[in-house]
Design an enzyme around this catalytic site. Structure first.
Site, mmCIF file in Angstrom:
data_model
loop_
_atom_site.group_PDB
_atom_site.id
_atom_site.type_symbol
_atom_site.label_atom_id
_atom_site.label_comp_id
_atom_site.label_asym_id
_atom_site.label_seq_id
_atom_site.Cartn_x
_atom_site.Cartn_y
_atom_site.Cartn_z
ATOM 1 N N GLU A 37 0.869 -1.167 0.000
ATOM 2 C CA GLU A 37 0.000 0.000 0.000
ATOM 3 C C GLU A 37 0.914 1.226 0.000
ATOM 4 O O GLU A 37 1.809 1.320 0.848
ATOM 5 C CB GLU A 37 -0.872 -0.007 1.263
ATOM 6 C CG GLU A 37 -1.845 1.149 1.241
ATOM 7 C CD GLU A 37 -2.768 1.219 2.456
ATOM 8 O OE1 GLU A 37 -2.747 0.293 3.284
ATOM 9 O OE2 GLU A 37 -3.478 2.229 2.547
ATOM 10 N N ARG A 264 5.067 -12.565 9.833
ATOM 11 C CA ARG A 264 5.809 -11.368 9.450
ATOM 12 C C ARG A 264 7.142 -11.293 10.191
ATOM 13 O O ARG A 264 7.318 -11.898 11.239
ATOM 14 C CB ARG A 264 4.986 -10.101 9.650
ATOM 15 C CG ARG A 264 4.433 -9.860 11.027
ATOM 16 C CD ARG A 264 3.795 -8.465 11.100
ATOM 17 N NE ARG A 264 2.794 -8.220 10.067
ATOM 18 C CZ ARG A 264 2.735 -7.085 9.348
ATOM 19 N NH1 ARG A 264 3.594 -6.120 9.536
ATOM 20 N NH2 ARG A 264 1.792 -6.913 8.467
ATOM 21 N N LYS A 274 3.947 0.867 9.721
ATOM 22 C CA LYS A 274 4.098 2.084 8.921
ATOM 23 C C LYS A 274 3.547 3.308 9.637
ATOM 24 O O LYS A 274 4.063 4.400 9.467
ATOM 25 C CB LYS A 274 3.421 1.899 7.563
ATOM 26 C CG LYS A 274 4.353 1.214 6.582
ATOM 27 C CD LYS A 274 3.813 1.288 5.182
ATOM 28 C CE LYS A 274 2.979 0.070 4.894
ATOM 29 N NZ LYS A 274 2.443 0.016 3.545
HETATM 30 P P1 ATP Z 1 1.307 -1.826 8.100
HETATM 31 O O1 ATP Z 1 0.434 -2.853 8.747
HETATM 32 O O2 ATP Z 1 2.402 -1.312 8.951
HETATM 33 O O3 ATP Z 1 0.549 -0.744 7.393
HETATM 34 P P2 ATP Z 1 1.315 -3.546 5.913
HETATM 35 O O4 ATP Z 1 1.628 -4.930 6.225
HETATM 36 O O5 ATP Z 1 -0.129 -3.242 5.801
HETATM 37 O O6 ATP Z 1 2.036 -2.606 6.939
HETATM 38 P P3 ATP Z 1 1.615 -3.370 3.091
HETATM 39 O O7 ATP Z 1 2.104 -2.260 2.264
HETATM 40 O O8 ATP Z 1 0.175 -3.705 2.979
HETATM 41 O O9 ATP Z 1 2.017 -3.053 4.595
HETATM 42 O O10 ATP Z 1 2.497 -4.660 2.841
HETATM 43 C C1 ATP Z 1 2.789 -5.173 1.571
HETATM 44 C C2 ATP Z 1 3.139 -6.622 1.695
HETATM 45 O O11 ATP Z 1 4.262 -6.788 2.553
HETATM 46 C C3 ATP Z 1 1.998 -7.419 2.287
HETATM 47 O O12 ATP Z 1 1.872 -8.615 1.562
HETATM 48 C C4 ATP Z 1 2.438 -7.667 3.695
HETATM 49 O O13 ATP Z 1 1.911 -8.854 4.175
HETATM 50 C C5 ATP Z 1 3.966 -7.705 3.568
HETATM 51 N N1 ATP Z 1 4.590 -7.301 4.824
HETATM 52 C C6 ATP Z 1 4.386 -6.158 5.514
HETATM 53 N N2 ATP Z 1 5.083 -6.143 6.665
HETATM 54 C C7 ATP Z 1 5.771 -7.307 6.702
HETATM 55 C C8 ATP Z 1 6.676 -7.906 7.641
HETATM 56 N N3 ATP Z 1 7.022 -7.277 8.770
HETATM 57 N N4 ATP Z 1 7.185 -9.121 7.350
HETATM 58 C C9 ATP Z 1 6.852 -9.746 6.215
HETATM 59 N N5 ATP Z 1 6.006 -9.246 5.295
HETATM 60 C C10 ATP Z 1 5.460 -8.053 5.529
HETATM 61 MG MG MG Z 2 -1.509 -3.845 4.448
#
Ligand code: ATP
Ligand code: MG
Length: 564
Positions: A37, A264, A274
């Site tokens: 995102e 994760r 984020k």
């Molecule tokens: P936040 O929850 O902090 O907003 P997010 O997981 O929603 O972060 P995205 O931009 O939606 O962030 O993530 C893109 C991809 O990266 C998704 O498939 C997510 O599952 C993966 N991802 C995000 N954070 C991690 C992590 N700490 N370890 C492994 N994969 C991750």
């Molecule tokens: Mg997300």
């Protein structure tokens, strides 16, 4: 990136992929996607997901799409889109022409929503957000049907068109799936599919839409429209999988991707959400998203981490379904391994102390040579001008010390690396008893040779006072002083664990002259000090600025070990 290594089944997701290939599923196709995102910069957790998704595509002759999940326009912007593209490329992956946005599918998503309404599987609901929450029930109490649940198809179609046309205010209505308000899985209790959002300018679709689809509805359909075979996501989406499948089973999409969840990455001494990283930036705790202390890809790049070491780290931590928190030392290990092999050696004096070599001719300059790498001859040599006055590090001199101290003491000898053995004859002090200069003599017979009749064990680094170049050197430490600043305890906010000493800026450093010709982002080992890289943000400004990437050894693990 090496693509010549044999494909090994290193984790359970790769096992699933292999089994699917063997079983002839999806006509032997492998298609993954990385779906960020654009509401912040990528961090090391994302790197894990990138390496997994792009790595599988590469190793199994498949494809991996980069898809921006852009259904929350008020939190997203184009700066993040561009930064994410740069970071994925920098990590060594390429999406070729497969760059997509969930917003590319807004029209199709709308049509599919109409399809759901037509088959009696979606309805427009006028409850307020708060009422929806009340009606939803809890883990132990089933939900209640919305009074709007049995609206006629005609009425729903009419209201949904009017939602799209902008006739209703934000929050006044939503489109919901009609599934089961008594489902043990709360995600299945008539989840919202569309909400109204006026007055936001979407970075891709501008003002075209005032209704936006929810992530849980958008994601499966985007996956299906792109022909994704394995939709890999993190564990928190496990409970959403029934909804993922429901959406695909109830609209006429071309295929049904398989959602697979993994845990994760959590890294000690940092935060990864984020929202929190955004706060650190907007509230000025760090210089920006690319601050070298940030766990972002941009921060790590600026700090001097190589893409190869980040990929190596992601490989080492593995992919499982169990929650864990990885030690920072593991990441630093991968960083060091790479730099040890690839970073040319240089000399830099962080805390300069002037040494006058009294028996060395005043105007003489000798161009000595130093190997760029002690084990790799192919890296060649560089020239080190030697002069009567040189700088050494203050820490390498003691007026008095026990015999364990192998560096310079009053009356003692030490070797200047790649140069001569010197003896400290006299210590010059100022009015405050501070040592300001050493008067030494050198032994001309010791260039590349052991001194006659005595052993000199210590070797220290130095820089010519006449030819050395001033530099600013930034020493970074962990951004947080607690291994899990994120975990809520004692009602404390993660910001209370920010390490006040995470940055030390040394402005009086002297580095060997060749470093003036280094390029931003270039990495070096400053002998005996650690790995450093020329700062890329400050680029070729008037002052040479270097960031410490990592120390030579893992001093933290030792300190922590001692505390136990
Ligand atoms: P936040 O929850 O902090 O907003 P997010 O997981 O929603 O972060 P995205 O931009 O939606 O962030 O993530 C893109 C991809 O990266 C998704 O498939 C997510 O599952 C993966 N991802 C995000 N954070 C991690 C992590 N700490 N370890 C492994 N994969 C991750
Ligand atoms: Mg997300």
């Amino acid at each position: 990136m090496s693509s010549d290594h044999p494909v090994v089944v290193t984790n359970f997701i790769r096992k699933i992929v292999e089994d699917d290939l063997k079983g002839g599923r999806n006509e032997g196709r492998i298609a993954t996607r990385f779906p960020p995102e654009p509401n912040g910069y990528l961090h090391i957790g994302h790197a894990k997901s990138i390496c997994l998704n792009f790595g599988i595509a590469k190793d199994y002759n498949g494809t991996c799409n980069l898809r921006f999940d852009d259904t929350n326009p008020h939190k997203e912007n184009i700066e993040y889109v561009e930064a994410i593209k740069e970071d994925v490329r920098w990590l060594g992956y390429d999406w070729d022409d497969r760059l997509f946005y969930a917003s590319d599918y807004f029209e199709q998503l709308y049509e599919f929503a109409v399809e759901l309404i037509n088959s009696g599987k979606a309805y427009v609901c006028d409850l307020t957000a708060e009422e929806i929450r009340e009606y939803r029930g809890t883990l132990t109490v089933p939900g209640k049907d919305s009074p709007y649940r049995n609206r006629s198809i005609i009425e729903n179609l009419n209201l949904f068109v009017r939602m799209r046309n902008g006739e209703f205010e934000d929050g006044s209505r939503v489109l919901r799936a009609k599934i089961d308000m008594a489902s043990p899985n709360i995600n299945m209790r008539d989840p919202t599919l569309y909400r109204i959002r006026h007055g936001v300018i979407h970075h891709q679709t501008g003002e075209e839409w005032c209704i936006y689809p929810m992530y849980d509805y958008t994601h499966p359909i985007s996956d299906a429209l792109e022909g994704i075979t394995h939709s890999i996501c993190t564990l928190e989406f496990e409970d959403h999988r029934p909804l993922y499948d429901w959406a695909l089973d109830n609209v006429s999409v071309p295929c049904h991707p398989q959602q697979i969840e993994f845990s994760r990455l959590n890294l000690q001494y940092t935060v990864m959400s984020k929202r929190k990283l955004t706060e650190l930036v907007s509230e000025g705790y760090v210089e920006g998203w690319d601050d070298p202390r940030m766990p972002t890809i941009a921060g790590m790049r600026r700090r001097g981490y190589s893409p190869a070491s980040i990929r190596d780290f992601c490989e080492r931590i593995g992919v499982t379904k169990s929650e864990n928190s990885v030690e920072m030392g593991m990441l630093e290990y991968s960083v060091r391994e790479y730099l040890n092999a690839h970073a040319p050696r240089r000399m830099a004096v962080l805390h300069p102390l002037k040494v006058v070599i009294t028996n060395y001719p005043e105007d003489q300059v000798e161009n000595l040579e130093g190997a760029n790498h002690p084990q790799d001859e192919a890296m060649g040599v560089r020239t080190l001008p030697f002069t009567r006055e040189v700088y050494i590090d203050r820490d390498d001199f003691r007026e008095e010390a026990s015999s364990k101290f192998k560096r310079l003491v009053t009356g003692g000898e030490v070797r200047l690396r790649n140069a001569y053995v010197i003896r400290c004859d006299e210590v010059v002090k100022d009015a405050y008893d501070e040592v300001i200069e050493l008067h030494c003599s050198y032994d001309p017979a010791t260039l590349g040779a052991n001194p006659e009749g005595r052993k000199v064990k210590g070797v220290i680094h130095w820089v010519s006072a006449r030819f050395g170049v001033p530099a600013e050197i930034r020493l970074y430490d962990r951004l947080f002083s607690h291994p899990t600043p994120d975990a809520t305890r004692d009602g404390k906010n993660y910001k209370e664990y920010i390490n006040p000493d995470s940055l030390h800026t040394l402005t009086q450093c002297i580095v060997e002259p060749g470093l003036a010709g280094s390029v931003p982002g270039e990495s070096f080992q400053f002998e005996r000090e650690g790995y450093f890289c020329r700062d890329s943000r400050l680029g070729t400004g008037p002052v040479l600025v270097f960031n410490r990437t990592v120390t030579l050894r893992d001093s933290w693990t030792r300190i922590e070990g001692q505390q136990d």
